[in-house]
Write a protein that holds these residues in place. Structure first.
Motif: not given
Ligand code: NI
Length: 227
Positions: A94, A97, A99, A160
């Motif tokens: 992932y 980005h 949240d 993160h």
């Protein structure tokens, strides 16, 4: 501030979660991501309303409620139902980005501000390579890979990512908390004061000074909390 919560889940809870997750059917993780995050998200998730997810959500929320360190660090007002992810094979990473600031409770539709993110590690770190949660902190990048059952709390404002898992499977739970104290700085001061007070009271008992300082803690909380 990053805060590690050791043994949020008991070994028995972890074993139960692992059994449920190993037998569950998984869907593409992009279904719950915003457009920017979806572009870099390559993992799998448990469907939010599935029986498996609901059973494990209850288990994690019960653990959160009885864990004093978690309460002191997060000062939770509202907790979104925990979700579960799986990194392995082709769907193993992932990218960087942030949240979404507001999420909606899947059952009630209530808007919840994501002041804090929590990741609970559910796989033994020796069972997979890679898969570190990398969080941009004021001190630089922090790489987090914890024992099964341990959790990390970090500010919802942080950029993160999850590093590619190159061997094995990484299981985790993740969820967001709206805190009674919105400011990370104020929450940190209260947390540090609470930790020091706990040590002071363990060492010296309920001295007049400890009573006064506990009063100050609660008066600061009264000043800063939004209920
Ligand atoms: Ni995230």
């Amino acid at each position: 501030m990053l805060i590690q919560i050791p043994a949020l889940l008991s070994p028995a809870d972890v074993a139960r979660a692992r059994d449920v997750l190993a037998a569950a059917s998984w869907t593409d993780g992009r279904v719950t991501a915003g457009p920017q995050a979806a572009a870099v998200k390559r993992n799998q998730q448990l469907p939010v309303g599935s029986d498996e997810a609901r059973a494990l959500q209850r288990m994690i929320l019960a653990a959160v409620e009885r864990h004093a360190l978690f309460f002191s660090a997060a000062l939770p007002k509202r907790v979104l139902p925990p979700m579960f992810n799986r990194y392995g094979g082709e769907l193993n990473t992932y990218g960087a980005h942030v949240d979404q600031a507001i999420r909606y409770h899947p059952d009630t539709g209530q808007a919840i501000r994501t002041d804090l993110s929590c990741t609970v590690f559910l796989a033994d770190p020796t069972d997979y390579d890679g898969g570190e949660l990398v969080i941009d902190d004021t001190f630089g990048e922090r790489r987090v890979k914890l024992a099964a059952g341990d959790a990390v709390l970090y500010p919802g404002t942080s950029v993160h990512r999850v590093e590619p898992v190159t061997r094995g499977v990484r299981y985790a739970s993740f969820f967001w908390i709206e805190s009674l104290v919105r400011s990370d700085e104020q929450r940190r001061l209260l947390f540090e004061m609470d930790l020091a007070l706990t040590r002071l009271r363990t060492r010296d008992g309920e001295s007049a000074e400890a009573v006064a300082l506990v009063g100050t803690y609660h008066n600061l909380l009264r000043l800063w909390a939004q209920t």
